[in-house]
Design a protein around this motif. Structure first.
Motif, PDB file in Angstrom:
ATOM      1  N   VAL A  77       1.131  -1.544   0.016  1.00 14.09           N
ATOM      2  CA  VAL A  77      -0.068  -0.106   0.112  1.00 14.09           C
ATOM      3  C   VAL A  77       0.745   2.051   0.163  1.00 14.09           C
ATOM      4  O   VAL A  77       1.525   1.174   0.779  1.00 14.09           O
ATOM      5  CB  VAL A  77      -0.926  -0.001   1.433  1.00 14.09           C
ATOM      6  N   ILE A  78       1.117   2.352  -0.475  1.00 11.21           N
ATOM      7  CA  ILE A  78       1.633   3.511  -0.963  1.00 11.21           C
ATOM      8  C   ILE A  78       1.039   4.429  -0.704  1.00 11.21           C
ATOM      9  O   ILE A  78       0.018   4.818  -1.205  1.00 11.21           O
ATOM     10  CB  ILE A  78       1.827   3.261  -2.507  1.00 11.21           C
ATOM     11  N   ALA A  79       1.757   5.673   0.182  1.00  8.05           N
ATOM     12  CA  ALA A  79       1.217   7.073   0.054  1.00  8.05           C
ATOM     13  C   ALA A  79       1.946   7.712  -0.375  1.00  8.05           C
ATOM     14  O   ALA A  79       2.844   7.824   0.581  1.00  8.05           O
ATOM     15  CB  ALA A  79       0.522   6.529   2.322  1.00  8.05           C
ATOM     16  N   THR A  80       1.318   8.877  -0.440  1.00  5.18           N
ATOM     17  CA  THR A  80       2.612  10.212  -0.702  1.00  5.18           C
ATOM     18  C   THR A  80       1.362  10.536  -0.454  1.00  5.18           C
ATOM     19  O   THR A  80       0.225  10.997  -0.014  1.00  5.18           O
ATOM     20  CB  THR A  80       3.133  10.120  -2.095  1.00  5.18           C
ATOM     21  N   ASP A 117      -2.431   4.433  -3.511  1.00  5.65           N
ATOM     22  CA  ASP A 117      -3.620   4.015  -2.431  1.00  5.65           C
ATOM     23  C   ASP A 117      -3.874   4.826  -1.661  1.00  5.65           C
ATOM     24  O   ASP A 117      -5.039   5.081  -1.223  1.00  5.65           O
ATOM     25  CB  ASP A 117      -2.620   2.769  -1.813  1.00  5.65           C
ATOM     26  N   LEU A 118      -3.183   5.771  -1.181  1.00  2.00           N
ATOM     27  CA  LEU A 118      -3.404   6.792  -0.237  1.00  2.00           C
ATOM     28  C   LEU A 118      -2.835   8.112  -0.430  1.00  2.00           C
ATOM     29  O   LEU A 118      -1.981   8.486  -0.346  1.00  2.00           O
ATOM     30  CB  LEU A 118      -3.198   6.287   0.999  1.00  2.00           C
ATOM     31  N   TYR A 119      -3.787   9.610  -0.721  1.00  2.70           N
ATOM     32  CA  TYR A 119      -3.377  10.526  -1.197  1.00  2.70           C
ATOM     33  C   TYR A 119      -3.292  11.208  -0.369  1.00  2.70           C
ATOM     34  O   TYR A 119      -4.340  11.928   0.539  1.00  2.70           O
ATOM     35  CB  TYR A 119      -3.924  10.898  -2.708  1.00  2.70           C
ATOM     36  N   TYR A 148      -7.617   6.264  -1.787  1.00  2.00           N
ATOM     37  CA  TYR A 148      -8.334   7.099  -0.457  1.00  2.00           C
ATOM     38  C   TYR A 148      -7.367   7.742  -0.757  1.00  2.00           C
ATOM     39  O   TYR A 148      -6.499   8.830  -1.040  1.00  2.00           O
ATOM     40  CB  TYR A 148      -8.099   6.216   0.270  1.00  2.00           C
ATOM     41  N   ALA A 149      -7.575   9.400   0.654  1.00  2.49           N
ATOM     42  CA  ALA A 149      -7.799  10.374   1.046  1.00  2.49           C
ATOM     43  C   ALA A 149      -7.075  10.356   2.511  1.00  2.49           C
ATOM     44  O   ALA A 149      -8.025  10.401   3.018  1.00  2.49           O
ATOM     45  CB  ALA A 149      -8.219  11.519   0.373  1.00  2.49           C
ATOM     46  N   GLY A 150      -6.204  10.835   2.584  1.00  2.00           N
ATOM     47  CA  GLY A 150      -6.039  11.526   4.212  1.00  2.00           C
ATOM     48  C   GLY A 150      -5.102  12.551   4.428  1.00  2.00           C
ATOM     49  O   GLY A 150      -4.923  14.223   3.340  1.00  2.00           O
ATOM     50  N   VAL A 151      -5.043  13.288   5.519  1.00  2.00           N
ATOM     51  CA  VAL A 151      -4.286  15.053   5.673  1.00  2.00           C
ATOM     52  C   VAL A 151      -3.591  14.337   6.707  1.00  2.00           C
ATOM     53  O   VAL A 151      -3.362  13.855   7.410  1.00  2.00           O
ATOM     54  CB  VAL A 151      -5.666  15.496   6.516  1.00  2.00           C
TER      55      VAL A 151
END
Length: 341
Positions: A77-80, A117-119, A148-151
């Motif tokens: 799972v890749i997040a940036t 996966d998670l921006y 997906y979105a995150g902060v």
């Protein structure tokens, strides 16, 4: 390695996340790839980066690692993140649709993937209406560019506003918050933890070792030297070092961590990571290692859980120093009871 769901989603991630801020800066590409390989070998499947880490080089290193191991993409799972300046023009910064669309496309190219996966929004942007940012996230999900979105680094009211807006407007929800959180920095517990628990948002703590303080490598009233970030470049963090060194609470926390580590026969870093991983609403703890050896020590905390007595001791000595209201004893009682006294 243990696993949890990514916030309120059904996606499964390891309780430890490999942070890549050192890639291309403190860690060469060879060492970075060795860390990624080791993390995967030990069951880790969650990798976090950002476009500004080494000004894009960190993403490129991860991208080349993924490209050389085609079978790995479906395992991780890749997040940036996007928000901070990657250029000198007025629209090269912020959470506007203009900057984020460019930043996201550039991150996709550097990571050599079709979907992230998670921006995450790397920090709050007071100039951009929050609805604009949230609608961009929703459009990016619909376009298949992100899942997906995150902060990251949001305050309590900012995160709550984002959660309420996505619900009211029917937009893709915010599923994660990435804040600084460790035994020396617990202020997110005042409001952010409660927001995350109420809204089903997973917490991804960064700096769980407080920049090396919780590893025991620093000594009271001694200028850091040797193999440490402050030792290598003292000016980089001396503004933060001096006041932390002067606080009695800092050394009480370090002494308690050392006591538990000695009794367990584990490193201080492992104790600090275990405490953070088992805090309310925490999904995955972001590791930031410079070497494979440091990463190995951190990974050993993956299945470590502290006893109730050990946790209570750490909770007590690390209690944040605050005034009486609204975060002191009276405010704490109100938050615990859920009603005004």
């Amino acid at each position: 390695m243990e696993y949890r769901t990514l916030g309120g989603t059904g996606t499964i991630v390891s309780t430890q996340c490999l942070g890549t801020m050192t890639f291309g800066n403190e860690s060469s590409e060879e060492v970075s790839h060795a860390q990624l390989d080791r993390f995967l070998e030990r069951g880790g499947n969650f990798i976090d980066t950002a476009n500004v880490y080494s000004r894009g080089v960190s993403e490129e290193i991860v991208g080349r690692w993924l490209a050389a191991r085609s079978e790995v993409r479906d395992q991780v799972v890749i997040a940036t993140k996007g928000r901070f300046a990657m250029g000198d023009l007025p629209n090269d910064v912020g959470l506007s649709r203009v900057n984020l669309s460019r930043a996201l496309d550039a991150s996709l190219r550097r990571l050599q993937v079709d979907t992230i996966d998670l921006y995450q929004a790397h920090a709050w942007d007071a100039l951009t209406p929050l609805e604009e940012t949230l609608r961009f996230f929703d459009d990016a999900v619909r376009a298949g560019k992100i899942r997906y979105a995150g902060v990251s680094n949001f305050l309590g009211w900012q995160l709550q506003k984002a959660a309420m807006l996505t619900d009211r407007l029917g937009l893709t929800p915010i599923v994660t918050l990435q804040p600084q959180y460790n035994l020396l920095v617990r202020e997110i517990e005042f409001e952010l933890t409660a927001v995350c628990e109420n809204e089903g948002i997973g917490i991804l703590p960064w700096s769980p070792l407080a920049g090396g303080w919780l590893t025991g490598k620093y000594r009271r009233d001694e200028v850091p030297t040797g193999d440490s970030r402050l030792g290598d470049n003292p000016e980089r963090g001396m503004e933060a070092y001096a006041p932390r060194n002067a606080q009695e609470r800092t050394w009480q926390v370090i002494d308690a961590v050392r006591k538990i580590a000695d009794s367990r026969g584990v490193s201080m870093a492992q104790v600090a990571l275990a405490w953070t991983a088992d805090r309310p609403a925490v999904t995955s703890v972001i590791l930031g290692a410079r070497t494979v050896e440091q990463l190995d020590d951190n990974l050993a905390a993956a299945d470590l859980h502290l006893s109730a007595d050990e946790t209570a001791l750490l909770d007590e000595v690390s209690e944040p120093i605050v005034g009486d209201y609204p975060y002191g004893p009276q405010g704490k009682a109100q938050r615990a009871s859920g009603r005004v006294l």
